[in-house]
Design a protein around this motif. Structure first.
Motif, short mmCIF file in Angstrom:
data_model
loop_
_atom_site.label_atom_id
_atom_site.label_comp_id
_atom_site.label_asym_id
_atom_site.label_seq_id
_atom_site.Cartn_x
_atom_site.Cartn_y
_atom_site.Cartn_z
N PRO A 49 0.83 -1.21 0.00
CA PRO A 49 0.00 0.00 0.00
C PRO A 49 0.86 1.26 0.00
CG PRO A 49 -0.03 -1.07 2.15
CD PRO A 49 0.65 -2.02 1.24
N ALA A 50 0.40 2.22 -0.74
CA ALA A 50 1.13 3.49 -0.79
C ALA A 50 1.05 4.20 0.57
CB ALA A 50 0.52 4.39 -1.87
N PRO A 51 2.12 4.84 0.98
CA PRO A 51 2.08 5.54 2.27
C PRO A 51 1.09 6.70 2.22
CG PRO A 51 4.07 6.11 1.06
CD PRO A 51 3.42 5.00 0.29
N PRO A 52 0.53 7.08 3.36
CA PRO A 52 -0.39 8.23 3.39
C PRO A 52 0.26 9.46 2.79
CG PRO A 52 -0.44 7.04 5.48
CD PRO A 52 0.69 6.45 4.69
N GLU A 70 4.02 9.04 13.12
CA GLU A 70 3.66 7.89 12.29
C GLU A 70 2.23 8.06 11.80
OE1 GLU A 70 5.64 5.45 11.40
OE2 GLU A 70 7.32 6.33 12.53
N PRO A 71 1.95 7.61 10.56
CA PRO A 71 0.58 7.67 10.08
C PRO A 71 -0.34 6.85 10.99
CG PRO A 71 2.09 7.27 8.27
CD PRO A 71 2.89 7.12 9.52
N ALA A 72 -1.46 7.44 11.36
CA ALA A 72 -2.42 6.76 12.24
C ALA A 72 -3.49 6.10 11.40
CB ALA A 72 -3.03 7.75 13.22
N SER A 73 -3.90 4.89 11.80
CA SER A 73 -4.97 4.18 11.10
C SER A 73 -5.83 3.45 12.12
CB SER A 73 -4.41 3.18 10.09
OG SER A 73 -3.77 2.10 10.75
N THR A 74 -7.03 3.13 11.73
CA THR A 74 -7.94 2.43 12.64
C THR A 74 -7.51 1.00 12.91
OG1 THR A 74 -9.30 1.84 10.72
CG2 THR A 74 -9.91 3.83 11.91
N SER A 75 -6.54 0.49 12.15
CA SER A 75 -6.04 -0.88 12.37
C SER A 75 -4.74 -0.90 13.18
CB SER A 75 -5.81 -1.58 11.03
OG SER A 75 -4.85 -0.89 10.25
N ALA A 76 -4.36 0.27 13.75
CA ALA A 76 -3.13 0.32 14.54
C ALA A 76 -3.23 -0.56 15.76
CB ALA A 76 -2.83 1.76 14.94
N SER A 77 -2.09 -1.14 16.15
CA SER A 77 -2.08 -2.01 17.33
C SER A 77 -2.19 -1.21 18.63
CB SER A 77 -0.79 -2.84 17.35
OG SER A 77 0.36 -2.01 17.36
N ASP A 78 -1.83 0.06 18.59
CA ASP A 78 -1.95 0.94 19.76
C ASP A 78 -3.41 1.43 19.86
OD1 ASP A 78 -1.75 2.77 21.79
OD2 ASP A 78 -0.39 4.12 20.72
N PRO A 79 -4.15 1.07 20.93
CA PRO A 79 -5.56 1.49 21.04
C PRO A 79 -5.74 3.00 20.99
CG PRO A 79 -5.06 -0.20 22.66
CD PRO A 79 -3.75 0.21 22.06
#
Length: 249
Positions: free
Chosen positions: A122-125, A134-143
């Motif tokens: 996937p292309a970076p944000p 770091e780009p944040a996403s809803t699938s991040a391991s950090d809650p």
């Protein structure tokens, strides 16, 4: 010197004249004896022995030419290889059919390798590198980071105030659903957003929010400090407790 032979014959013939007339059997015998000078000499002559074949008449054994010998060798080798292949296949079939044999037989696969399409990276944000974090996403391991990304997505992309408020604690210093709805309405439809987060300590994040309108709008950077708390009721395992502006870079 041979007078004895002539004399005896003459006398014998003379003596037998009368006998001939009186004894028919003797006459017939005499007739056979006296015909020795006739054309029947072939009867008494010895048969000629067959002539030995000459060297030219003896057939010469044919010797196979070199190409013929090579073809014979190739045919023999090919036949031997085919027999060995058949013997190997029969051995595999016999081994597979033997009862009680628990050994797994591995059948060689095709020489042609199976091409597995590579998973595209996937292309970076689009905001990567515009600021620290770091780009944040809803699938991040950090809650906490996943919760921040969920809130911004609901606000800018989904344009859903109720969904955005679900990422916020009930007693948080953040606007109500109505206030959030008013803020969403002020953002042009189609505005793109991108979030970078830096975790300063557990539950504390420096957030850089970048927005760009769909039609050639200017890039805008919003610096925030957001706090979170782990919570089983949060959509991503945490809830936002505060959002405040941040000075500096």
């Amino acid at each position: 010197m041979d007078d004895w032979f002539d004399t005896d014959v003459t006398s014998d013939v003379g003596d037998t004249d009368e006998t001939t007339h009186s004894d028919p059997t003797a006459a017939r015998a005499l007739s056979v004896v006296n015909n020795t000078d006739s054309d029947d000499d072939w009867f008494t002559a010895a048969a000629p022995e067959p002539a030995a074949p000459t060297t030219a008449e003896i057939p010469t054994p044919r010797t196979a030419s070199a190409p013929a010998r090579r073809r014979g060798v190739v045919v023999a080798v090919g036949a031997l290889a085919a027999l060995l292949a058949l013997a190997g296949g029969a051995a595999v079939l016999v081994a597979a059919a033997m009862p009680g044999d628990t050994q797994n037989l591995t059948i060689p696969e095709s020489a042609t390798p199976t091409l597995v399409p590579a998973t595209p990276t996937p292309a970076p944000p689009w905001c990567s590198g515009l600021a620290a974090g770091e780009p944040a996403s809803t699938s991040a391991s950090d809650p906490g980071a996943a919760t921040i990304a969920g809130f911004e997505t609901a606000y800018y992309e989904r344009r859903d105030a109720g969904l955005a408020r679900s990422y916020v604690a009930a007693d948080a210093h953040v606007g109500s659903i109505e206030e959030l709805g008013a803020g969403i309405a002020s953002v042009p439809s189609g505005t793109r957003h991108c979030v970078l987060t830096t975790r300063l300590q557990p539950g504390l994040y420096a957030v850089d929010l970048f927005t760009r309108t769909a039609v050639g709008g200017a890039l805008e950077q919003i610096r925030q400090t957001i706090t979170t708390v782990d919570s089983p009721t949060g959509p991503k395992g945490a809830l936002i407790t505060s959002i405040s502006a941040r000075e500096g870079k």
